[in-house]
Design an enzyme around this catalytic site. Structure first.
Site, PDB file in Angstrom:
ATOM      1  N   LYS A 190       0.869  -1.179   0.000  1.00 45.91           N
ATOM      2  CA  LYS A 190       0.000   0.000   0.000  1.00 45.91           C
ATOM      3  C   LYS A 190       0.907   1.230   0.000  1.00 45.91           C
ATOM      4  O   LYS A 190       1.434   1.631   1.040  1.00 45.91           O
ATOM      5  CB  LYS A 190      -0.871  -0.076   1.249  1.00 45.91           C
ATOM      6  CG  LYS A 190      -2.039   0.864   1.344  1.00 45.91           C
ATOM      7  CD  LYS A 190      -1.750   2.277   1.066  1.00 45.91           C
ATOM      8  CE  LYS A 190      -2.301   3.288   1.992  1.00 45.91           C
ATOM      9  NZ  LYS A 190      -1.942   4.629   1.524  1.00 45.91           N
ATOM     10  N   GLU A 265       8.270   1.068  11.636  1.00 44.77           N
ATOM     11  CA  GLU A 265       9.453   1.921  11.420  1.00 44.77           C
ATOM     12  C   GLU A 265       8.938   3.347  11.390  1.00 44.77           C
ATOM     13  O   GLU A 265       8.270   3.743  10.428  1.00 44.77           O
ATOM     14  CB  GLU A 265      10.127   1.577  10.082  1.00 44.77           C
ATOM     15  CG  GLU A 265      10.648   0.158   9.980  1.00 44.77           C
ATOM     16  CD  GLU A 265      11.819  -0.122  10.899  1.00 44.77           C
ATOM     17  OE1 GLU A 265      12.489   0.826  11.339  1.00 44.77           O
ATOM     18  OE2 GLU A 265      12.045  -1.305  11.200  1.00 44.77           O
ATOM     19  N   CYS A 300      13.542  10.073   7.605  1.00 47.12           N
ATOM     20  CA  CYS A 300      13.303   9.667   8.984  1.00 47.12           C
ATOM     21  C   CYS A 300      14.572   9.809   9.805  1.00 47.12           C
ATOM     22  O   CYS A 300      14.541  10.149  10.974  1.00 47.12           O
ATOM     23  CB  CYS A 300      12.800   8.242   9.019  1.00 47.12           C
ATOM     24  SG  CYS A 300      13.861   7.117   8.109  1.00 47.12           S
ATOM     25  N   GLU A 399       9.195  16.274  14.992  1.00 54.86           N
ATOM     26  CA  GLU A 399       9.760  15.926  13.687  1.00 54.86           C
ATOM     27  C   GLU A 399       9.162  16.859  12.637  1.00 54.86           C
ATOM     28  O   GLU A 399       7.946  16.881  12.450  1.00 54.86           O
ATOM     29  CB  GLU A 399       9.425  14.464  13.343  1.00 54.86           C
ATOM     30  CG  GLU A 399      10.071  14.027  12.047  1.00 54.86           C
ATOM     31  CD  GLU A 399       9.675  12.609  11.626  1.00 54.86           C
ATOM     32  OE1 GLU A 399       8.491  12.261  11.747  1.00 54.86           O
ATOM     33  OE2 GLU A 399      10.557  11.871  11.171  1.00 54.86           O
TER      34      GLU A 399
HETATM   35  P1  NAD Z   1       2.079   8.626   7.476  1.00 52.69           P
HETATM   36  O1  NAD Z   1       2.105   7.936   8.771  1.00 52.69           O
HETATM   37  O2  NAD Z   1       1.208   9.802   7.298  1.00 52.69           O
HETATM   38  O3  NAD Z   1       1.672   7.610   6.302  1.00 52.69           O
HETATM   39  C1  NAD Z   1       2.363   6.398   6.072  1.00 52.69           C
HETATM   40  C2  NAD Z   1       1.419   5.430   5.379  1.00 52.69           C
HETATM   41  O4  NAD Z   1       0.328   5.150   6.250  1.00 52.69           O
HETATM   42  C3  NAD Z   1       0.808   5.958   4.086  1.00 52.69           C
HETATM   43  O5  NAD Z   1       0.722   4.908   3.158  1.00 52.69           O
HETATM   44  C4  NAD Z   1      -0.579   6.407   4.525  1.00 52.69           C
HETATM   45  O6  NAD Z   1      -1.542   6.383   3.501  1.00 52.69           O
HETATM   46  C5  NAD Z   1      -0.910   5.365   5.584  1.00 52.69           C
HETATM   47  N1  NAD Z   1      -1.893   5.819   6.570  1.00 52.69           N
HETATM   48  C6  NAD Z   1      -2.262   7.087   6.887  1.00 52.69           C
HETATM   49  N2  NAD Z   1      -3.203   7.084   7.843  1.00 52.69           N
HETATM   50  C7  NAD Z   1      -3.459   5.783   8.134  1.00 52.69           C
HETATM   51  C8  NAD Z   1      -4.323   5.122   9.047  1.00 52.69           C
HETATM   52  N3  NAD Z   1      -5.129   5.798   9.871  1.00 52.69           N
HETATM   53  N4  NAD Z   1      -4.303   3.783   9.091  1.00 52.69           N
HETATM   54  C9  NAD Z   1      -3.472   3.080   8.304  1.00 52.69           C
HETATM   55  N5  NAD Z   1      -2.639   3.638   7.403  1.00 52.69           N
HETATM   56  C10 NAD Z   1      -2.623   4.981   7.320  1.00 52.69           C
HETATM   57  O7  NAD Z   1       3.603   8.994   7.164  1.00 52.69           O
HETATM   58  P2  NAD Z   1       4.175   9.758   5.912  1.00 52.69           P
HETATM   59  O8  NAD Z   1       3.847  11.210   6.043  1.00 52.69           O
HETATM   60  O9  NAD Z   1       3.811   9.045   4.662  1.00 52.69           O
HETATM   61  O10 NAD Z   1       5.753   9.537   6.112  1.00 52.69           O
HETATM   62  C11 NAD Z   1       6.523  10.318   6.932  1.00 52.69           C
HETATM   63  C12 NAD Z   1       6.837   9.586   8.211  1.00 52.69           C
HETATM   64  O11 NAD Z   1       7.468   8.341   7.929  1.00 52.69           O
HETATM   65  C13 NAD Z   1       7.821  10.348   9.058  1.00 52.69           C
HETATM   66  O12 NAD Z   1       7.394  10.334  10.396  1.00 52.69           O
HETATM   67  C14 NAD Z   1       9.116   9.555   8.895  1.00 52.69           C
HETATM   68  O13 NAD Z   1      10.025   9.689   9.944  1.00 52.69           O
HETATM   69  C15 NAD Z   1       8.602   8.171   8.765  1.00 52.69           C
HETATM   70  N6  NAD Z   1       9.602   7.297   8.127  1.00 52.69           N
HETATM   71  C16 NAD Z   1      10.231   6.361   8.910  1.00 52.69           C
HETATM   72  C17 NAD Z   1      11.214   5.535   8.352  1.00 52.69           C
HETATM   73  C18 NAD Z   1      11.930   4.506   9.187  1.00 52.69           C
HETATM   74  O14 NAD Z   1      12.559   3.628   8.627  1.00 52.69           O
HETATM   75  N7  NAD Z   1      11.858   4.577  10.504  1.00 52.69           N
HETATM   76  C19 NAD Z   1      11.520   5.647   7.006  1.00 52.69           C
HETATM   77  C20 NAD Z   1      10.848   6.600   6.233  1.00 52.69           C
HETATM   78  C21 NAD Z   1       9.880   7.412   6.808  1.00 52.69           C
END
Ligand code: NAD
Length: 496
Positions: A190, A265, A300, A399
């Protein structure tokens, strides 16, 4: 780099973009025919209308995944055969590298010069690495009473949902699906609604490589799709990369449904400590700039808090400003660009809000601080840094996920460690020192999944695990440890 600016522009102009979900080996629209717009952050134009999946598509994909998994068409293949298909998949990713690069750049604004080697080639390397690993690791024979024979083996978990973010769409996906597929699972990917294009294209490439129908499926859509997957009773594991706030929801959905395995993650606010005995202050400043401005700070692991020892603060700041000026917001399709736009309007406004907050709370703006247009358009933000940041400032705690650095001064080693660990996150950390004992002592004290000494963000090697302490998540991507996430451990006892 294979193409020049006009070559990339031609490629962008002549792209045929697939927009539909990929379920059971076929591209398909949503039952409701609903779509959502995919917008190019460089020029704010709609690139395509993408299939908005919902419950019907989730159910269809889970059904196909379960049937494919149970049939053994993938999980019962000899590991060597699965490895062969996955290596084929990696070769095809490389063969389509330029097309995948331009899709990613149009979709999220990543500079092509970063995207091709890091995101696309990095994904191919990840797939190949896990393909090569799977026929090299075996189980155990337990030392038991001689009347018993006992083995300890790992088996594929079943149906794995991978819910991923937009900052490294191809790469973060590969860190999930590569070990999950290698271990014999069926994967439903997804992608983020902000970055669906490369994942949709990847599905056909996987099929061409020989991955059976139902084993690799892609469901574009909003967070609702992630929620449906994490709540589904016939999914065995959800591997999530994204924000800490959504990660907590994922754990809740899993707990309230079938207690599927949950791997998270999540976010970070990583400290990057520059001690006064730093071996090379120019290199440290250059690295500190890259640690926050590479990929527009949408990382991240971004070194978003620089902790600098008092005695060298002025010289560090002067050097840092020079290094920040190297990052110039520009058209990411130009191979000379090192900084593209922010992924979308929402994230852009959020980052600008944090810049205002930094000013309002009394930090000193030392560079950047403004939005920018390129050719009159786009969600660009200048590389920005604040000094005189106090650890309780909002910009030192939350963040930002953008090109905004907080620089905090410290006096002693203990103080540096305390400030570094004063965060709900624990993803990564860096430190610069010439003293080997300081390097070891401080590394040990830092509550972070990765610590870089006299460097930052080094080590793209797949044999290093990546993940966080505290609210940066659980489990690890990359390395052989990642295979543990997608397998169950089984003890088998035979009475002799
Ligand atoms: P996000 O949490 O908004 O979204 C991530 C995914 O979750 C997307 O596919 C989104 O559609 C889905 N999502 C959103 N709401 C949801 C819900 N209620 N239930 C289930 N799925 C849902 O994050 P983002 O803005 O896409 O990414 C940025 C974040 O990702 C930052 O916090 C960053 O630090 C983190 N990140 C972490 C790593 C790691 O390896 N630790 C790597 C890359 C990014």
């Amino acid at each position: 780099m294979s193409l020049d600016f006009s070559g990339w522009q031609d490629l962008a102009k002549n792209l045929k973009i697939e927009t539909r979900a990929f379920i059971n080996g076929q591209y398909t629209e949503a039952q409701t025919k609903a779509v959502f717009p995919c917008i190019n952050p460089s020029n704010e134009e709609v690139i395509a209308q993408i299939t908005l999946c919902d419950e019907a598509e989730v159910d269809a994909a889970v059904k196909a995944a379960r049937a494919a998994f149970d049939s053994g068409v993938w999980s019962d293949l000899a590991p060597r055969k699965r490895a062969e298909i996955l290596k084929n998949f990696a070769s095809l990713i490389r063969a389509h590298a330029e097309e995948l690069t331009i899709l990613e750049t149009l979709d999220v604004g990543k500079p092509v010069s970063d995207c091709l080697p890091v995101d696309i080639m990095g994904s191919a390397y990840c797939v190949e690495w896990f393909a090569e690993a799977i026929d090299k690791i075996g189980g155990e024979v337990a030392p038991l009473d001689p009347k018993l024979f006992g083995t300890v083996t790992r088996e594929a978990i079943g149906v794995v949902a991978a819910v991923v973010p937009w900052n490294f769409p191809m790469l973060m996906s590969s860190w999930k699906y590569a070990p999950a597929l290698a271990a014999g699972n069926a994967v439903i990917l997804k992608p983020s609604e902000k970055s669906p294009l490369s994942a949709i294209r990847l599905a056909a490439i996987a099929k061409e490589a020989g991955i059976p129908d139902g084993i690799f499926q892609v469901l574009p859509g909003a967070g609702q799709v992630g929620k449906l997957l994490a709540s589904h009773h016939d999914i065995d594991c959800v591997a999530f990369t994204g924000s800490t706030a959504v990660g907590k929801l994922i754990a809740e959905y899993a707990a309230k449904s079938n207690l599927k395995r949950v791997w998270l993650e999540l976010g970070g606010k990583s400290p990057h400590i520059i001690f006064a005995d730093c071996p090379d202050i120019v290199q440290a400043a250059k690295t500190a700039a890259a640690a926050i401005f590479y990929n527009m700070g949408e990382m991240c692991s971004a070194g978003s808090r620089v902790l600098v020892q008092k005695d060298i603060k002025d010289v560090f700041l002067a050097e840092f400003k020079k290094q920040a000026a190297v990052y110039i917001p520009s058209n990411p399709i130009d191979p000379n660009s090192n900084m593209g736009p922010i992924v979308d309007h929402v994230q852009y406004e959020k980052i600008l809000g944090y810049i205002e907050k930094g000013k309002a709370e009394g930090a000193t703006l030392i560079c950047g601080g403004h939005s920018k247009k390129v050719d009159g358009k786009g969600y660009f933000i200048e590389p920005t840094a604040f000094s005189d940041v106090n650890q309780n400032h909002t910009i030192a705690q939350e963040e930002i996920f953008g090109p905004v650095l907080s620089i905090i001064e410290f006096d002693t080693e203990d103080e540096a460690i305390a400030i570094a660990n004063n965060s709900e996150y624990g993803l990564a950390a860096g430190l610069w020192t010439s003293n080997l004992s300081t390097a070891h002592k401080v590394s040990r004290k830092l509550r972070a999944g990765t610590v870089w000494v006299n460097c930052y963000d080094e080590g793209g090697d797949m044999n290093l695990p990546f993940g966080g302490f505290k609210q940066s998540g659980n489990g690890r991507d990359k390395s052989l440890h990642a295979l543990e996430k997608y397998t169950e451990l089984k003890a088998t006892l035979i009475k002799l």
